[in-house]
Design a protein around this motif. Structure first.
Motif, PDB file in Angstrom:
ATOM      1  N   SER A   1     -48.675 -32.722  96.663  1.00  0.00           N
ATOM      2  CA  SER A   1     -47.895 -31.493  96.571  1.00  0.00           C
ATOM      3  C   SER A   1     -47.492 -31.257  95.121  1.00  0.00           C
ATOM      4  O   SER A   1     -47.556 -32.174  94.281  1.00  0.00           O
ATOM      5  CB  SER A   1     -46.640 -31.599  97.435  1.00  0.00           C
ATOM      6  OG  SER A   1     -45.735 -32.533  96.855  1.00  0.00           O
ATOM      7  N   PRO A   2     -47.052 -30.042  94.754  1.00  0.00           N
ATOM      8  CA  PRO A   2     -46.603 -29.794  93.378  1.00  0.00           C
ATOM      9  C   PRO A   2     -45.489 -30.731  92.935  1.00  0.00           C
ATOM     10  O   PRO A   2     -45.487 -31.207  91.790  1.00  0.00           O
ATOM     11  CB  PRO A   2     -46.141 -28.333  93.428  1.00  0.00           C
ATOM     12  CG  PRO A   2     -46.975 -27.718  94.511  1.00  0.00           C
ATOM     13  CD  PRO A   2     -47.124 -28.781  95.540  1.00  0.00           C
ATOM     14  N   VAL A   3     -44.524 -31.005  93.818  1.00  0.00           N
ATOM     15  CA  VAL A   3     -43.433 -31.918  93.468  1.00  0.00           C
ATOM     16  C   VAL A   3     -43.976 -33.324  93.208  1.00  0.00           C
ATOM     17  O   VAL A   3     -43.589 -33.982  92.232  1.00  0.00           O
ATOM     18  CB  VAL A   3     -42.380 -31.948  94.593  1.00  0.00           C
ATOM     19  CG1 VAL A   3     -41.348 -33.047  94.354  1.00  0.00           C
ATOM     20  CG2 VAL A   3     -41.686 -30.597  94.713  1.00  0.00           C
ATOM     21  N   HIS A   4     -44.872 -33.768  94.055  1.00  0.00           N
ATOM     22  CA  HIS A   4     -45.482 -35.092  93.889  1.00  0.00           C
ATOM     23  C   HIS A   4     -46.240 -35.166  92.562  1.00  0.00           C
ATOM     24  O   HIS A   4     -46.094 -36.130  91.799  1.00  0.00           O
ATOM     25  CB  HIS A   4     -46.415 -35.352  95.074  1.00  0.00           C
ATOM     26  CG  HIS A   4     -47.065 -36.694  95.066  1.00  0.00           C
ATOM     27  ND1 HIS A   4     -47.860 -37.135  96.099  1.00  0.00           N
ATOM     28  CD2 HIS A   4     -47.080 -37.699  94.153  1.00  0.00           C
ATOM     29  CE1 HIS A   4     -48.316 -38.345  95.834  1.00  0.00           C
ATOM     30  NE2 HIS A   4     -47.864 -38.706  94.649  1.00  0.00           N
ATOM     31  N   GLN A   5     -47.047 -34.166  92.270  1.00  0.00           N
ATOM     32  CA  GLN A   5     -47.838 -34.175  91.040  1.00  0.00           C
ATOM     33  C   GLN A   5     -46.959 -34.156  89.804  1.00  0.00           C
ATOM     34  O   GLN A   5     -47.258 -34.832  88.812  1.00  0.00           O
ATOM     35  CB  GLN A   5     -48.792 -32.982  91.045  1.00  0.00           C
ATOM     36  CG  GLN A   5     -49.864 -33.084  92.123  1.00  0.00           C
ATOM     37  CD  GLN A   5     -50.859 -31.941  92.079  1.00  0.00           C
ATOM     38  OE1 GLN A   5     -51.595 -31.778  91.111  1.00  0.00           O
ATOM     39  NE2 GLN A   5     -50.873 -31.122  93.127  1.00  0.00           N
ATOM     40  N   ALA A   6     -45.880 -33.394  89.846  1.00  0.00           N
ATOM     41  CA  ALA A   6     -44.976 -33.332  88.696  1.00  0.00           C
ATOM     42  C   ALA A   6     -44.304 -34.678  88.465  1.00  0.00           C
ATOM     43  O   ALA A   6     -44.186 -35.150  87.319  1.00  0.00           O
ATOM     44  CB  ALA A   6     -43.940 -32.236  88.909  1.00  0.00           C
ATOM     45  N   ALA A   7     -43.849 -35.318  89.540  1.00  0.00           N
ATOM     46  CA  ALA A   7     -43.208 -36.625  89.412  1.00  0.00           C
ATOM     47  C   ALA A   7     -44.191 -37.678  88.909  1.00  0.00           C
ATOM     48  O   ALA A   7     -43.844 -38.540  88.102  1.00  0.00           O
ATOM     49  CB  ALA A   7     -42.619 -37.044  90.756  1.00  0.00           C
ATOM     50  N   LEU A   8     -45.424 -37.595  89.381  1.00  0.00           N
ATOM     51  CA  LEU A   8     -46.446 -38.544  88.962  1.00  0.00           C
ATOM     52  C   LEU A   8     -46.726 -38.416  87.469  1.00  0.00           C
ATOM     53  O   LEU A   8     -46.838 -39.416  86.749  1.00  0.00           O
ATOM     54  CB  LEU A   8     -47.719 -38.304  89.764  1.00  0.00           C
ATOM     55  CG  LEU A   8     -48.863 -39.297  89.605  1.00  0.00           C
ATOM     56  CD1 LEU A   8     -48.433 -40.694  90.027  1.00  0.00           C
ATOM     57  CD2 LEU A   8     -50.059 -38.850  90.432  1.00  0.00           C
TER      58      LEU A   8
END
Length: 233
Positions: A179-186
């Motif tokens: 998800s966008p949130v997951h990708q940003a945190a990664l």
């Protein structure tokens, strides 16, 4: 959107053509996730009428899926879950990891099934299991649909528990999918201990690319299965 309910057509065919009496439906969840295990459920249902609304877990709302999973846990004749960890996925590749998780699930059943209905077109189980692959089996076959719902709800719960220590990744919402949130945190924090480090997403993250692992097993190679524990939660 209306859909046709699953039936026992494949189970009846296997009984008639092979003499199989105990037939397990098998489905997986987590194959395309970037984090967390791949989870497989094996479910034996017999030929009883399924609960109303049973279908592929992806077609259900979260609320309805959770309700159905609760019902199915006591409605099915038996079920078992198997997991392959991110480390096992990295070391062996997804095909072998799927087989690892599926065998763990099947061997967790109280009685070994005579035949297996496997969702999809590829038989990742192989010998000595008697396998019938069914495209969209999670929509058309009762046992596979039941396995689909139980596996999805269980893995989502596991990912929510993992996410408690990694709130920025929102595993409770995305279950380890990108998800966008997951990708940003990664991109900001780098992979957690639960990420699959052999996957191509790291190629696009130069600050974390050095963490990428090379598989020690070729994709599709199925090594000896060493145990039953898998991902320990």
């Amino acid at each position: 959107m209306p859909y046709e309910p699953p039936t026992h057509t494949v189970e009846r065919s296997l009984r008639a053509t092979t003499g199989a009496k105990i037939i397990a439906g098998v489905d997986e969840v987590g194959r395309g996730a970037w984090a967390g295990p791949v989870t497989v459920c094996a479910a034996v249902t017999g030929l009883r009428r399924p609960p109303d609304g049973l279908t592929d877990s992806k077609l259900l709302t979260v609320k309805r899926r959770n309700e159905l999973a609760e019902t199915l846990r006591t409605w099915v004749t038996s079920f078992a879950l198997g997991h392959a960890s991110p480390e096992e996925i990295d070391a062996r590749g997804m095909t072998a990891a799927l087989r690892l998780a599926a065998v763990r699930a099947l061997e967790g059943l109280p009685i070994r099934p005579d035949a297996v209905i496997l969702d999809g077109k590829h038989d990742y189980l192989g010998s000595p299991w008697r396998v019938r692959t069914v495209i969209k089996g999670d929509q058309s076959c009762v046992a596979v649909a039941a396995a689909s719902v139980i596996a999805k709800v269980q893995r989502d719960k596991m990912m929510a528990e993992l996410g408690a220590d990694h709130a920025d990744f929102a595993f409770a919402d995305n279950a380890g999918y990108p998800s966008p949130v997951h990708q940003a945190a990664l991109a900001d924090r780098g992979p957690t201990p639960y990420h699959r480090l052999s996957w191509a997403y790291l190629d696009a993250l130069p600050q974390w690319r050095h963490l990428k692992k090379v598989r020690s097993w070729a994709e599709g190679n199925v090594p000896e299965i060493e145990g039953q524990l898998g991902f320990d939660f």
